[in-house]
Design a protein around this motif. Structure first.
Motif, short mmCIF file in Angstrom:
data_model
loop_
_atom_site.label_atom_id
_atom_site.label_comp_id
_atom_site.label_asym_id
_atom_site.label_seq_id
_atom_site.Cartn_x
_atom_site.Cartn_y
_atom_site.Cartn_z
N ILE A 146 0.46 -1.17 0.09
CA ILE A 146 0.05 0.16 0.06
C ILE A 146 1.00 1.20 0.10
CG2 ILE A 146 -1.90 -0.96 1.07
CD1 ILE A 146 -1.06 -0.09 3.97
N ILE A 147 2.09 1.11 0.00
CA ILE A 147 3.09 2.39 0.00
C ILE A 147 3.50 2.62 -1.12
CG2 ILE A 147 5.42 3.11 1.00
CD1 ILE A 147 5.17 1.44 3.41
N LYS A 148 3.18 3.90 -1.70
CA LYS A 148 3.41 4.22 -3.07
C LYS A 148 4.65 4.97 -3.36
CE LYS A 148 -0.37 2.09 -4.27
NZ LYS A 148 -0.10 0.73 -4.90
N SER A 149 5.27 5.66 -2.28
CA SER A 149 6.21 6.35 -2.65
C SER A 149 7.46 6.44 -1.14
CB SER A 149 5.91 8.01 -2.69
OG SER A 149 5.43 8.51 -1.37
N GLU A 208 6.04 8.42 1.60
CA GLU A 208 5.14 7.47 2.63
C GLU A 208 6.00 6.61 3.33
OE1 GLU A 208 1.84 5.49 0.88
OE2 GLU A 208 1.56 7.20 -0.71
N TRP A 209 7.04 6.15 3.03
CA TRP A 209 7.72 5.27 3.70
C TRP A 209 8.64 5.76 4.74
CZ3 TRP A 209 9.35 0.14 4.92
CH2 TRP A 209 10.71 0.14 5.71
N LEU A 210 8.99 6.94 4.35
CA LEU A 210 9.69 7.79 5.34
C LEU A 210 8.88 8.33 6.72
CD1 LEU A 210 12.41 9.62 3.29
CD2 LEU A 210 12.82 8.02 4.86
N ASP A 211 7.66 8.57 6.35
CA ASP A 211 6.47 8.93 7.35
C ASP A 211 6.27 8.01 8.32
OD1 ASP A 211 6.48 11.56 6.35
OD2 ASP A 211 4.76 11.15 5.06
N PHE A 229 7.51 0.32 -15.12
CA PHE A 229 7.84 1.14 -14.11
C PHE A 229 6.83 1.48 -13.32
CE2 PHE A 229 8.57 5.61 -12.46
CZ PHE A 229 9.76 5.37 -11.99
N ARG A 230 5.72 1.72 -13.52
CA ARG A 230 4.44 2.13 -12.78
C ARG A 230 4.11 1.22 -11.63
NH1 ARG A 230 1.52 3.18 -17.23
NH2 ARG A 230 1.85 5.24 -18.27
N ASN A 231 4.62 -0.09 -12.06
CA ASN A 231 3.98 -1.30 -11.19
C ASN A 231 5.43 -1.68 -10.35
OD1 ASN A 231 1.16 -2.35 -11.86
ND2 ASN A 231 2.08 -1.67 -13.76
N TYR A 232 6.39 -1.01 -10.45
CA TYR A 232 7.51 -1.25 -9.36
C TYR A 232 7.15 -0.97 -7.81
CZ TYR A 232 11.68 -2.44 -12.32
OH TYR A 232 12.63 -3.06 -13.33
N PRO A 233 7.74 -1.74 -7.17
CA PRO A 233 7.31 -1.24 -5.75
C PRO A 233 8.34 -0.05 -5.29
CG PRO A 233 9.22 -2.80 -5.68
CD PRO A 233 8.62 -2.83 -7.15
N PHE A 234 7.74 0.72 -4.24
CA PHE A 234 8.33 2.19 -4.14
C PHE A 234 9.76 2.19 -3.82
CE2 PHE A 234 7.73 0.42 0.00
CZ PHE A 234 8.80 0.88 0.76
N PHE A 235 10.48 1.11 -3.38
CA PHE A 235 11.83 1.00 -3.06
C PHE A 235 12.56 0.81 -4.44
CE2 PHE A 235 9.79 -2.75 -1.80
CZ PHE A 235 10.42 -3.89 -2.56
#
Length: 544
Positions: free
Chosen positions: A68-71, A74-77, A208-214
């Motif tokens: 559910i993390i997209k960027s 968001e991860w750093l939050d 690319f759009r479907n890559y995980p955020f990391f």
């Protein structure tokens, strides 16, 4: 790391593809000697804990909390505890991306290169995530060798239709572009529209759009670019509170496409180049002339700085096929210049259509080439009752009344390199269809298998033995029984071979002087078994 090592069994260097430099099993692949990485202990190989029949590739589960993390924002939050919990998973994915993985497949340990792992695990295509297919493993391993070999400029793949090569290449481009700095990765196809719509927008952007955020770097521009995918820091207006225009470290790498012209990338330094449908480029673009220019974008001095992926089915000779065929002939890794490169710098690879035909793979990704003794469950869940070779032969049989359609079918789904480069029979003063039929009939004159190898001295001037060797100069399909081998007699003071009653040979000798075109002359030899009544010697057949 030194990617080339000497090995006494090979005349050429062995290419090491493990980024860490380990050397395991050495395989022969389309004229290349390739060292696979050392196999890890059983507990480190995926699916080791499953029964043999259940060991097959399946996409590894992704933690739901990460999906559910997209960027990165968001991860750093997220709380520190959350990030600590999943950091090891993310680090493991980066390690697999770099080094590849081993997995058990029906009891056999198989190696996936990092590129292949990214394709299967993280490259979502039009039908979802790809399945493991043996011929694609061969292609990825071959490309890993092309990347690792400092003498090589890239891979040249002559393919059949629906082989998935475009998906593979766009996956590689996305994988590479999202981890290198200050690079340009280019795309060309048979038309600019194909390069833009089918490849760049339809595949590169979709993966690319479907890559995980990391795996997603900082991106500049729109979320649906039409010209380039740029991993740059987006521009920001300088204000009293924001003294700098950028706030983070970006890769400054781009993926773009160009129209189909010979000098599209002339003058640029390219890190990677994908030339799609190279066997279908027609005037004014000429794939040989284009490659002559584009290859300079991949070299600085004598150092190779970029790699190319070139693949295609082959058009008729007068529609781009002739130029592509010459490119193919000059990309044989068995024929190198004094600098150790092929004439084009590329390493070629061909895989028969019956090993890559969609719908004819079992659940382990292995091709069902020959007719199975009993029905086999396919990857799609349907039963496979006949082999891919029989299926394609049936298709050819159904077209035998129409020489033109039959010829096109064979060109699109070739069994051999010669079939891939068949010309169109339209407009020829000769009945090319009949000529090809005779060539096919000639193939049945030889029993299978035909083995390639070398004749070597066991004892000088007394005993010779045959040793299988994929680099050997002789092809044989029969050897005389042991008691008939190495037999001679003396006549008029000279040694003569025995067994003349059984066989005869012919030699087209070679001249030590160079030929007109400067290449030098090569010799040829055929040995033929004559008619005889022996139970030990087959009659009327070529044997060497």
């Amino acid at each position: 790391m030194n990617n080339l090592i000497d090995h006494e069994e090979y005349n050429d260097k062995v290419i090491v593809i493990d980024p860490n430099g380990s050397v395991g099993e050495i395989i022969e692949l389309h004229g290349l000697a390739i060292a696979l990485p050392k196999k890890p202990r059983r507990s480190k190989i995926l699916f080791h804990d499953k029964p043999k029949s259940m060991q097959m590739w399946s996409r590894l589960p992704v933690p739901k909390e990460l999906q559910i993390i997209k960027s990165m924002d968001e991860w750093l939050d997220k709380p520190k505890e959350f990030r600590n919990k999943y950091s090891s998973y993310i680090e493991q994915e980066f390690e697999r991306r770099r080094n590849g993985v081993w997995f058990y497949n029906n009891g056999r340990a198989e190696y996936l290169t990092g590129r292949h792992y990214m394709f299967l695990q993280w490259s979502k295509i039009d039908v979802g995530y790809p399945s493991f297919l043996k011929f694609q493993q061969e292609l990825f391993t071959h490309f890993a060798a092309c990347e690792s070999d400092p003498r090589c400029l890239g891979q040249l793949f002559t393919k059949c239709r629906r082989s998935g090569y475009t998906n593979m290449c766009t996956s590689i481009i996305d994988d590479e572009a999202t981890q290198v700095k200050d690079k340009v990765l280019g795309i060309q196809s048979k038309t600019g529209k194909d390069a833009q719509e089918n490849i760049f927008m339809g595949k590169v952007m979709s993966i690319f759009r479907n890559y995980p955020f990391f795996f997603k770097p900082i991106q500049d521009g729109t979320t649906n670019p039409r010209m380039e995918l740029a991993f740059r820091e987006p521009s920001k207006r300088i204000t009293k509170s924001n003294k700098t225009a950028t706030t983070g470290e970006a890769l400054d790498t781009i993926i773009n496409w160009k129209n189909t012209t010979n000098n599209a990338y002339d003058g640029l330094k390219l890190h990677m180049l994908y030339l799609d449908e190279a066997g279908k480029w027609e005037n004014p673009a000429d794939i040989r002339e284009a490659w002559r220019i584009q290859r300079t974008c991949l070299i600085v001095g004598r150092k190779v700085i970029g790699k190319a992926m070139v693949g295609s089915t082959v058009n008729p000779m007068n529609k781009g096929g002739e130029e592509y065929k010459k490119l193919w002939e000059d990309s044989n890794p068995m024929k190198r210049t004094a600098n150790g490169r092929t004439a084009t710098g590329l390493y070629r690879i061909f895989i028969p259509a019956y090993e890559a035909l969609e719908g004819f793979f079992n659940k382990y990704g292995e091709p069902i080439v020959e007719d199975p003794e009993k029905p086999v469950e396919g990857l799609d869940g349907l039963e496979i009752t006949i082999g891919a070779k029989t299926y394609l032969k049936n298709e050819r049989e159904g077209m035998k009344h129409d020489a033109s359609e039959l010829n096109e079918l064979i060109r699109q789904f070739p069994f051999t390199e010669d079939e891939a480069f068949r010309d169109s029979i339209q407009g020829s003063i000769f009945n090319i269809g009949k000529i090809y039929q005779q060539i096919d009939a000639n193939e049945n004159l030889y029993p299978n298998p035909v083995v390639r190898g070398s004749f070597v001295w066991v004892e000088k001037d007394k005993e010779v033995a045959f040793e299988p060797n994929p680099r050997g100069r002789f092809k044989i399909c029969w050897l005389p029984p042991k008691h008939m081998q190495n037999q001679t007699y003396i006549k008029y003071g000279k040694k003569h071979p025995s067994n003349e009653v059984y066989g005869v040979g012919g030699v087209d000798s070679y001249d030590l002087d160079a030929t007109i075109d400067g290449r030098g002359s090569k010799g040829a030899l055929h040995m033929y078994n004559k008619f005889n009544m022996s139970d030990e010697v087959p009659s009327n057949m070529f044997v060497v």
